[in-house]
Design an enzyme around this catalytic site. Structure first.
Site, PDB file in Angstrom:
ATOM      1  N   SER A 106      15.250  15.070   1.286  1.00  0.00           N
ATOM      2  CA  SER A 106      15.659  14.262   1.702  1.00  0.00           C
ATOM      3  C   SER A 106      15.621  13.288   2.678  1.00  0.00           C
ATOM      4  O   SER A 106      14.868  13.162   3.828  1.00  0.00           O
ATOM      5  CB  SER A 106      17.193  14.889   2.100  1.00  0.00           C
ATOM      6  N   GLU A 165       2.347   1.596  -3.483  1.00  0.00           N
ATOM      7  CA  GLU A 165       0.581   2.300  -3.931  1.00  0.00           C
ATOM      8  C   GLU A 165       1.120   3.659  -4.324  1.00  0.00           C
ATOM      9  O   GLU A 165       1.113   4.596  -4.817  1.00  0.00           O
ATOM     10  CB  GLU A 165      -0.183   1.212  -3.866  1.00  0.00           C
ATOM     11  N   ARG A 185       0.224  -1.012  -0.308  1.00  0.00           N
ATOM     12  CA  ARG A 185       0.460  -0.159   0.018  1.00  0.00           C
ATOM     13  C   ARG A 185       0.546   1.011  -0.118  1.00  0.00           C
ATOM     14  O   ARG A 185       0.131   2.477  -0.337  1.00  0.00           O
ATOM     15  CB  ARG A 185      -0.948   0.001   1.369  1.00  0.00           C
TER      16      ARG A 185
END
Lengths: 149, 149, 149, 149, 149, 149, 149, 149, 149, 149
Positions: free
Chosen positions: I116, I93, I90
């Site tokens: 960063s 995604e 997830r």
């Protein structure tokens, strides 16, 4: 039955170095080579000459057979097509972003050819800087012109 | 309807440069920047400030809209995970062979961290050598220490 | 607006060759180069010198701009990591099966190093044989020894 | 319970060769075969006839079972789709750059077909050259014409 | 400017076949070749001889230039390493499941070698069966023995 | 603690076969099945019925537990998406070159559907031929029509 | 010159559906098929019979040629080996997590074989639920037993 | 030193099940869960509650430590991006062919969202059919609407 | 011979934590660091300072050598280019869906640069919510501006 | 013939935004949504409700059809499995380095489950800091517990 492997020798070097409290810079100085080459050869990415192999073997207290293996031409293998370690990935990213630029400037300054990665040397140094120290990497490789025949 | 694209501007720059007989070094000098950065920004791998974008647009006779596009933050994309061009591949190979060595030496000299590829500069120069001239690449990036919290 | 591309020139060469009924061997002879190099440069895998570019442009009736493009350093790209064409795949298979053997014999005959693919030439010839004619491929590349520093 | 494996036999050969101080050329001469084929068969990329398997087993002092295994048809596997070792990668690069050229010249000289990688032989030799010695690789494979039916 | 491409010719053949209401079997019969070879050559996976190229060009009402292109040696490219179409995937699956078995039986019946995919022919037929008709695929390829030298 | 694995059983079969000097054809005949199916099931690519598993266990002198494992539904795994062994690669190449042709002819002869790889059988035979013996592979799979609902 | 393509027809269907304000369920009902099959065939993942192709062509006001194309056996291609769309990825994840479980239960309930994806049907329905409505997917495929021969 | 691993527990379960002659359906019934969930949790693709873990451990005679491991949240890993086993591949194929259709129908019936693979259940049943029994797979997942904020 | 490895230390930590019934939050509190950093360093994704390494070693009863290894700069490797575990996927995604959005907003708020991942920290907290509790992830990284030179 | 596509609408939005000199934050405010969601929906990674689609269409002067397309459920596709743009790559790297840590902490705080990427929201803010301003990313997703059945 077949004696030591490259991996054994690499493991022995790392272990002996840790126990002796050596640095790569220190080992390199002792065998009279640069730190980059010394680490690289110790990790099996370059072959040592007989005297350098003997020197490092003696310094780290490795068995005789290790010196033989350090002189063999290693098969250079890296497992990850795209390296995940952030420190190494940044180098990969630099090749992706600036590779075509380096190519264009080599062609502009030399003609149609490349920088050799074989007749090659490199250094890594620390440069003090008030805004934060900087890593300096210097590479030098022989220009090789494409042959036409 | 949506005007020029990055690709259009890149094509225009290459074409104008060829017709004017300019070099990257020459263009870089005219806009007061380094050749590496200049080529890289012209190819869409870095964004230009307003004055640099205006300067290069004027020098190469590009339309006004090109200057706007040169100032946008480009999305940096390279298509080939492993580059096939021999000149660029050699750089990839250097990362594969010497990447772990550079990492080890950065850790030895600085501590646990990396060389930045963002706060970064680079030069490519020709070094004369009786055994064959050499390509020298110098990179400098700010050392960034891993944070612990 | 940006003139001819490499792809345009490659297409023009193939079309002009077909219409003129030339062979690669014939074109190579006319420009005084080998067939391997000639085909390779015509397809955008090598750069031509000014006189060779002019010669081939004239022989095939190409526009002036084509000669300029043929002199540029091409970015060598192949799309298929593993080639599917059976004729080219067999070469890939030979590298897979015999690559480690070639490496071992280079090391045995020369020391730790490689055969250059840049300072390199090649020929393809037909050898008559009562059991079926044979393809003979001869490659020659400069031996490059790994540097130690 | 299932006796020696191919990997065991390969390891034994490399170890015995190192201890005896043999070269591949020396072993090849002793069994009356070429160095390329000898190395390749010893590494499990070709099957040996009964007499060659017996000969190499005797010369290197291997157990009887090794001779049986050396006669079996090996399953030829290479792990890296694109080889990382620089010496082997250069061969891969040559296939990428010159593969379409070799294909075009085979078609010009023979017709629609390929060079066999099965009915095939190869040699690797050192050629002296004042500008630096060269590696010469010669391949010969039977021409196979595509069937139409 | 460079005339028809292979893709143009393939598209023309499919379109003309659809308009004429031909089948591959019908076209194959008209040019005196097998349906497998005929479809394959029409799709650019095999080269036609001059008379077959003329025949198919005439039957389908294609322009003269198409006949020239059908005689050229095509570069055989498939885009999907693993085919997704269920009908083609099943063939890939058969190679995965039964490939080692076919290899073992070839070695048992012939010795160390392979079945040629070049000196090769194939047929696809419908076999009536009360439990459901079956697809029969017959392949025949010349046995090629590995060379030892 | 968890007894034999599939891999153990495969290793035992290969070892027992080698020691007994059996062929796959011979084993197949003894258990009353085809050589293709027999090899495939022995290698863990098909499940055996109880009587076939008992028969092969007895013939090769395997332990009782082996017969149980040979009856389990194996998970069919092949590691290489594109096989590197030349004998198996040629089959993959045939799918790449002729896969769309087989699909087109199945559709022409049967309608919209596929050849089953489950309700499937295959044979490999040697066909004598004065120009060199040929490998004949015959596959037969039930035609399955796509359902519409 | 070669008329409509599959992609043209797919685009026309989507456009006509949007303009007419139809749903897939509505179209499916009009042609007397299920919504799953109807969408799938409209998108080129299944072939239509003549009457269904005529029906959908008429309902959506497509040209005659579209009906012909909708009857052809499509080559089923999906570009993404791992789908990125979250809605489709969840289905891929279910296969990864529960695939071996489905296999184990099929073997337990039926024997050594598979569920056909050809003689197959599927529905997608909405199930009301006080804790949040649920998507219900029902698949049914013919059990196919592995053949032994 | 670190006790049992997930792999150990999986191996123990499979072995104990085989020796006891249990089925998944039988085990599932004994612990009061569905066969799909039971197999999945036993294979390390779902975590068990304390009582289910104790129950299965007792039924199969596993050590106490196994019950602890069965309660941990497993990291769900599948090695093959595209599964090769034919029974599991067919499920992957269904996602490739029908995935976009399922997505379209979910959007039509629910709105912009997905079917959850977490709040999810599944069953596999055998449906008798005179033309050949069928495998029925029923999945139910909570509809999740995309959030807008 | 070469002592403990990173993997050994990771295994020891997990085992000692399980036996002691500690939580990550508890361990983090004891060593005075955040739970995210503590877990990450314990798993070998960050290096510890000497005092933190000593503290965790003492708390969990690990050998002295473990403290040395926990201070070394780890090479950060993840095996799966696309993670399969649903909980980790997830996150992947989210990068795929919202990555370009985050980039656009960073550019809008800061200029041409990045966040960063080295000078970086993160927290994971539970937020109560009547519609179901929510996971809150907060990341903070230093803005790094691209250098121009 | 089929009207506007998603790509057309995305291009129009970017062009209109550039000409109007709007920011994402500004547009978001005008339509009453967050900047993250607004950019994401404008780029085709989320669907808009009717009123939001109308609002953005009006603000940017897009044609009526654009509002319809912005309301459709987009298929979310990203081309690069590993993103090359440095700004987006850093996010990918964070998932690689800290993904298992986030998973471990979710399990510790919630139980066996995941953070939803569907019932999800996110913000990107600039945090002033004397050592250099920081990017703050906050994600919040509903906890979803794995179902057992």
């Amino acid at each position: 039955m077949s004696g030591l492997t490259r991996e054994d020798v690499t493991g022995m070097i790392l272990s002996a170095k840790r126990q002796a409290g050596f640095t790569w810079e220190g080992i390199a100085e002792k065998i009279g080579m640069s730190p980059v080459w010394t680490h690289s050869a110790a990790m099996g990415m370059n072959a040592m000459s007989q005297d350098k192999a003997s020197a490092i073997t003696e310094i780290l207290g490795l068995p005789q057979e290790a010196a033989l293996i350090l002189q063999e031409s290693p098969t250079k293998i890296w497992e990850q097509t795209v390296p995940t370690d952030p420190c190494i990935y940044r180098l990969y990213e630099i090749v992706g972003v600036y590779g075509p630029t380096i190519k264009a400037l080599i062609h502009e300054k030399f003609g149609d050819g490349i920088m050799s990665a074989i007749d090659f040397d490199m250094s890594v140094t620390r440069v003090e800087n008030p805004k934060g120290d900087r890593v300096k990497i210097e590479m030098s490789g022989k220009y090789l012109a494409y042959n036409a025949w």
